[in-house]
Design a protein around this motif. Structure first.
Motif, PDB file in Angstrom:
ATOM      1  N   ASN A 134       0.953  -1.278  -0.058  1.00 41.34           N
ATOM      2  CA  ASN A 134      -0.029   0.162  -0.034  1.00 41.34           C
ATOM      3  C   ASN A 134       1.036   1.272   0.039  1.00 41.34           C
ATOM      4  O   ASN A 134       1.709   1.568   1.022  1.00 41.34           O
ATOM      5  CB  ASN A 134      -0.972   0.052   1.151  1.00 41.34           C
ATOM      6  N   GLN A 136       1.674   5.075  -0.303  1.00 51.69           N
ATOM      7  CA  GLN A 136       0.875   6.342  -0.078  1.00 51.69           C
ATOM      8  C   GLN A 136       1.808   7.504  -0.860  1.00 51.69           C
ATOM      9  O   GLN A 136       3.073   7.525  -0.693  1.00 51.69           O
ATOM     10  CB  GLN A 136       0.848   6.676   1.395  1.00 51.69           C
ATOM     11  N   ASP A 138       2.027  11.789  -1.048  1.00 49.93           N
ATOM     12  CA  ASP A 138       1.582  12.822  -0.445  1.00 49.93           C
ATOM     13  C   ASP A 138       2.269  13.972  -1.068  1.00 49.93           C
ATOM     14  O   ASP A 138       3.430  14.020  -1.510  1.00 49.93           O
ATOM     15  CB  ASP A 138       1.967  12.661   1.124  1.00 49.93           C
ATOM     16  N   GLU A 158       4.451   0.747   2.426  1.00 47.78           N
ATOM     17  CA  GLU A 158       4.062   0.170   3.568  1.00 47.78           C
ATOM     18  C   GLU A 158       4.854  -1.084   3.554  1.00 47.78           C
ATOM     19  O   GLU A 158       5.390  -1.518   4.757  1.00 47.78           O
ATOM     20  CB  GLU A 158       2.355  -0.243   3.671  1.00 47.78           C
ATOM     21  N   SER A 163      10.403   6.088   3.173  1.00 40.63           N
ATOM     22  CA  SER A 163       9.812   7.145   2.730  1.00 40.63           C
ATOM     23  C   SER A 163      10.926   7.853   1.909  1.00 40.63           C
ATOM     24  O   SER A 163      12.021   7.883   2.245  1.00 40.63           O
ATOM     25  CB  SER A 163       9.610   8.255   3.775  1.00 40.63           C
ATOM     26  N   ARG A 214      -3.427  12.182  -6.986  1.00 42.49           N
ATOM     27  CA  ARG A 214      -4.355  10.824  -6.432  1.00 42.49           C
ATOM     28  C   ARG A 214      -3.887   9.742  -7.976  1.00 42.49           C
ATOM     29  O   ARG A 214      -3.935   8.722  -7.739  1.00 42.49           O
ATOM     30  CB  ARG A 214      -5.670  11.367  -6.940  1.00 42.49           C
ATOM     31  N   ALA A 217      -0.808   8.226  -7.132  1.00 37.88           N
ATOM     32  CA  ALA A 217      -1.049   7.210  -6.378  1.00 37.88           C
ATOM     33  C   ALA A 217      -1.659   5.845  -6.784  1.00 37.88           C
ATOM     34  O   ALA A 217      -1.347   4.865  -6.453  1.00 37.88           O
ATOM     35  CB  ALA A 217      -1.827   7.942  -5.264  1.00 37.88           C
ATOM     36  N   ASN A 221       0.390   2.212  -7.049  1.00 39.91           N
ATOM     37  CA  ASN A 221      -0.271   0.969  -6.331  1.00 39.91           C
ATOM     38  C   ASN A 221      -0.648  -0.025  -7.042  1.00 39.91           C
ATOM     39  O   ASN A 221      -0.249  -1.212  -6.748  1.00 39.91           O
ATOM     40  CB  ASN A 221      -1.488   1.561  -5.407  1.00 39.91           C
ATOM     41  N   ASP A 374     -13.137   9.964  -2.142  1.00 41.06           N
ATOM     42  CA  ASP A 374     -12.170   9.110  -1.650  1.00 41.06           C
ATOM     43  C   ASP A 374     -12.603   7.817  -1.556  1.00 41.06           C
ATOM     44  O   ASP A 374     -11.692   6.823  -1.894  1.00 41.06           O
ATOM     45  CB  ASP A 374     -11.766   9.673  -0.220  1.00 41.06           C
TER      46      ASP A 374
END
Length: 521
Positions: A134, A136, A138, A158, A163, A214, A217, A221, A374
């Motif tokens: 998963n 993320q 940002d 994850e 990071s 978005r 992301a 993923n 979302d």
């Protein structure tokens, strides 16, 4: 009997087949052994697939009754009937006997070592795909760069628990190398780099950047969860390398591996694993997935409209409350001729406080719109990105390796005609030898293209399976949609009820006024 399968209702040969295929200590039959039995029935592959789909199996095994059901369906299919459980339920005569030749040879099916077909991704599920990682993405609030400002993203995996920071250009290089490495697989598209002048003028820069975040992301993923991308060095480098020049590191990782055809051990053997009707299966799957794509696009459009309406509803509720507050704040004196009978003064004071409840309603409506974006729209967009990547893959297959293969065959045909002409009409020995050399080179090129074409079909077959693994996400989307609606209506209902009670106190009991009927009697 009417289709009741049990030990006493089946012909003796069913029990003989079971005894030959099952182990001594276990009555169950391995799924792979049953598939071998199916292949001996000499039925079309599509019919074999239908029968296998009707048979219950768990943990790779069939129970005795499941085997009996499979044998009955095989026998009925051999009679030219369409195999289905309904057909068994309506069977009023003794179940027919399937034809496998000599039953003594069936025991050898169990004795052969079980070899998994590399074409099938049978052990994967949506839960396992989603559980791979998963990621993320940002947005870093401040733009970087001295002169040409650029946006930077924090990417958190994850799985790798690290990071890293990436620019859009890093995503762009990664996407380009991923397409070169996995030309025959679904590589999701990237969102546009910048706003298109004259096309997105109504969209603010902030909204555009958020939409791109978005989309990035969703892209990373889908890549990080893909069965064949997730363990690749390219993906690991992009998600974990924290140095200053990730693009150089990505190019180095690609140079070490090259494209998948050159590194996959099965690439030159792909034809052996493909079903005979692979082209028909491909065409059928492509049409079905195209229809699914169209339906999900319409669902996404409706979900976006509902989310937008929730936001518009929030604006209307907020303005409605503000106008009530303005009305209540009006300090104009009441005319003397009306002051003796009018309750407007008291009512006007009561209206001021109503904007609080309407502000709460507006806030709930905004939250409803965000949840719909979302939890519903994003899940729909994720699946649509995957479906679009499948469509792009099909087009690459047809316009790429398949087209090049046809062109190579045409070129080879021209060379052969030239060679025949050269043997009939005497020419210089040097030119004939050059032509022969070119023909040999072209033959080698055609052989490589044929292998790539079969490998492309092999990958397409696997990627089609990935699409169907993702299809249960429909239940996730519907669940998120229903939960969002239930929560939104409950929260807004609570505020509306509070408002109704407040209105009753302010305008009913306090002023001795009853609500007028909505329409004349």
């Amino acid at each position: 009997m009417e289709g009741e399968l049990n030990e006493g209702s089946v012909p003796p040969c069913y029990r003989e087949v079971h005894q030959a295929l099952s182990g001594r200590a276990d009555e169950r039959v391995q799924v792979e052994v049953f598939r071998r039995l199916l292949s001996k029935a000499e039925l079309p592959s599509a019919v074999q697939t239908q029968i296998a789909g009707h048979i219950d199996n768990s943990d790779g095994f069939l129970s005795k009754l499941s085997l009996y059901k499979g044998l009955a369906l095989i026998a009925l299919a051999q009679q030219g009937k369409q195999p289905s459980p309904k057909l068994l339920e309506n069977c009023i005569q003794e179940f027919p006997k399937p034809q496998f030749g000599d039953l003594k040879g069936l025991q050898a099916l169990r004795m052969q070592p079980i070899q998994e077909n590399p074409l099938l991704l049978s052990l994967l599920s949506l839960a396992k795909l989603l559980g791979r990682d998963n990621v993320q993405v940002d947005l870093i609030p401040e733009k970087k760069g001295l002169f040409l400002k650029h946006v930077e993203y924090q990417v958190i995996s994850e799985r790798f628990k690290i990071s890293v920071y990436r620019r859009y250009s890093d995503f762009d290089i990664f996407h380009e190398l991923l397409l070169q490495r996995f030309a025959y697989r679904m590589v999701p598209a990237l969102p546009p780099k910048r706003m298109l002048k004259g096309v997105l003028t109504s969209v603010s820069e902030r909204e555009f950047i958020e939409g791109r975040r978005r989309a990035l992301a969703r892209f990373i993923n889908l890549v990080a969860r893909h069965p064949f991308f997730s363990e690749d060095e390219l993906v690991k480098t992009f998600l974990t390398f924290s140095g200053s020049d990730v693009q150089t590191k990505l190019r180095e990782a690609f140079k070490k591996t090259g494209d998948e055809f050159m590194t996959c051990q099965l690439a030159t053997q792909a034809k052996e694993y493909l079903p005979a009707d692979i082209q028909a299966q491909f065409a059928s799957s492509r049409e079905l997935i195209k229809n699914i794509h169209n339906s999900f696009q319409k669902l996404r459009d409706r979900a976006e409209s509902m989310a937008e309406r929730s936001k518009e509803n929030a604006t209307d509720l907020l303005m409605f409350g503000k106008e009530l507050s303005v009305l209540g704040s009006d300090g104009s004196p009441i005319p003397s001729m009306a002051s003796s009978q009018s309750t407007w003064g008291a009512l006007r004071q009561s209206l001021k406080g109503l904007s609080v409840e309407f502000a709460q309603l507006a806030d709930k409506a905004v939250q409803q719109g965000r949840r719909e974006e979302d939890d519903v729209v994003e899940k729909l967009n994720l699946f649509l990105d995957l479906l679009q990547s499948y469509k792009d893959l099909c087009e690459r297959h047809e316009k790429g390796v398949l087209h090049e293969h046809h062109r190579a065959l045409q070129k080879y045909s021209v060379m052969k005609r030239q060679m025949m002409s050269a043997t009939v009409q005497p020419k210089e020995q040097v030119s004939v030898e050059q032509l022969e050399s070119r023909i040999v080179q072209q033959e080698n090129a055609i052989q490589t293209m044929e292998l790539r074409n079969y490998f492309s079909l092999f990958c397409l077959h696997q990627e089609t399976q990935v699409i169907f693994m993702y299809l249960p996400i429909t239940s996730h989307i519907l669940g998120a949609f229903v939960n969002s609606q239930v929560q939104g209506h409950r929260e807004m209902g609570e505020v509306w009820n509070d408002l109704r009670q407040k209105l009753s106190c302010l305008f009913g009991e306090a002023n001795g006024i009853q609500s007028p009927p909505l329409s004349p009697k």
